[in-house]
Write an enzyme that holds these catalytic residues in place. Structure first.
Site: not given
Ligand code: ZN
Length: 414
Positions: A89-90, A151, A184, A245, A306, A310
């Site tokens: 997250g974040g 990522y 992202r 995903h 996962d 988040s």
């Protein structure tokens, strides 16, 4: 130490029927019917507890623990190939950082092997921290591995290169999650992605690992087109990629099935929310059933939790109004739904959380009940599929619904 599990229905994940299972230290030693009946060893001095059917008897100087697992099914410990073990997250500011994984949550839901990953944030989080947490989870009794990178492209590494990370750092088994089709991510090009996969593959050849590249697939319209351009234009083949995903939408599942037919691994995310499902995400169990109906090769399909990632909620103006944290117990939950709601055969559904993820990531001693494999075993209630007991590396970490860990910590008195 020898442990004999008797009278259970064993799914390896293949259905082995009713068999006995002998565990020697941390390995599976024998699988047979009526293995070592009582006549072979003396039960003259059993340290018998009334709450569990356990006897410990001397056998040529070795302690033998016998467990009557009638009414249970025995499965391999679950293999979860994507967990943000140090938290994730974040993306909505510091208030939206998620906490790290508590080993007891993994044990409680039967996950005995975890692969840790960073995510969006490789600035305030690091591979050093991920390495430390990986080692810590191993010390706490489960098996933990990690991906190098995040990522981001170029890939951040622990040493100086993808190759050195995979070759010289034992728990690093590949690269991931590299983000594609996501705002992202670093918007990598096909040659960049091909280079990453090639380095990981060669490092894997040298070190005896698979060197797989886990691809985070976002919501972008390009779907898996970047992976196709890599495999169409270079010597890198689909089997070096493992795309996660894939249950974001029906269209992505169809694209995933095409990719799986070329040899790529595809993964469905078990952690979800009602909001995400309303927006078109398909539950992992349903996606698994759908992919099988569409003709995907079953050994290329997996589910992962996962966990600790988040799961943001946004209001109608796109403003963040809440956050949930991915849960590791979602894996056992989706397995149960796959069997009980989607009607999949136990071996097929079970393979998606045991043998398939182990094989795709090159952990061939995990995710299976076979002679010589690691003694990572779950005992499930045959009717409810609830995880009752969990053995990892030959030690009981959960026994008759009670968790036993080797954690040294206890809370200081106020
Ligand atoms: Zn991801």
């Amino acid at each position: 130490m020898l442990t004999l599990i008797k009278n259970a229905r064993i799914y390896a994940p293949r259905d082995l029927g009713n068999c006995d299972l002998l565990i020697c230290n941390n390995k599976i030693a024998r699988i047979d019917s009526h293995l070592m009946d009582g006549s072979i060893f003396k039960r003259d001095d059993p340290l018998q507890r009334s709450d569990v059917q356990t006897h410990i008897s001397p056998l040529n100087g070795l302690a033998l623990e016998t467990i009557d697992a009638a009414g249970m099914i025995v499965t391999p410990g679950f293999v979860d190939t994507l967990v943000h073990i140090t938290g994730g997250g974040g993306e909505g500011g510091y208030l939206t950082r998620t906490p790290e994984l508590n080993v007891e949550e993994a044990i409680n839901s039967g996950v005995t092997t975890v692969i840790g990953a960073l995510g969006t944030d490789a600035n305030t989080r690091s591979l050093r921290e991920l390495f430390g947490k990986t080692k810590s989870l191993n010390a706490q009794g489960i098996s933990c591995f990690m991906y190098t990178g995040s990522y981001e492209v170029p890939i951040r590494t622990l040493t100086t290169s993808i190759k050195d990370d995979i070759i010289f750092v034992d728990p690093i088994i590949g690269v991931g999650e590299v983000a594609i089709a996501d705002h992202r991510g670093s918007q990598p090009t096909a040659p960049e992605l091909a280079r990453i996969a090639a380095e990981a593959r060669v490092a894997g050849m040298i070190s005896g690992k698979r060197g797989v590249v886990l691809i985070h697939v976002g919501e972008g319209k390009e779907c898996l087109s970047l992976l196709h351009s890599v495999i169409d234009t270079t010597e890198v083949s689909a089997q070096h990629f493992y795309a996660t995903h894939i249950n974001r939408s029906e269209a992505l599942i169809k694209a995933g099935v095409r990719f799986a037919k070329l040899g790529g691994g595809i993964d469905f995310t078990a952690s979800t929310t009602d909001t995400l499902v309303k927006l078109g995400e398909i539950r992992a169990s349903k996606a698994l059933a759908m992919a099988l109906r569409l003709g995907a090769p079953s050994d290329r399909l997996t589910m992962s939790s996962d966990a600790q990632g988040s799961l943001p909620h946004f209001d109608s103006n796109g403003k963040l109004d809440g956050l949930e944290v991915g849960r590791i117990d979602s894996l056992a939950y989706e397995l149960k739904l796959a069997i009980q709601h989607e009607g999949l055969d136990i071996p097929v559904a079970l393979a998606a959380v045991t043998r398939n993820p182990a094989d795709i990531t090159g952990l061939y001693h995990k995710g299976r009940i076979s002679v010589g494999a690691d003694a990572d075993i779950n005992l499930l209630n045959a009717e409810t599929l609830a995880v009752v007991s969990v053995m990892a590396k030959g030690k009981w970490l959960k026994r008759d619904n009670v968790i036993h860990t080797s954690s040294l910590f206890c809370r200081a008195a106020p």
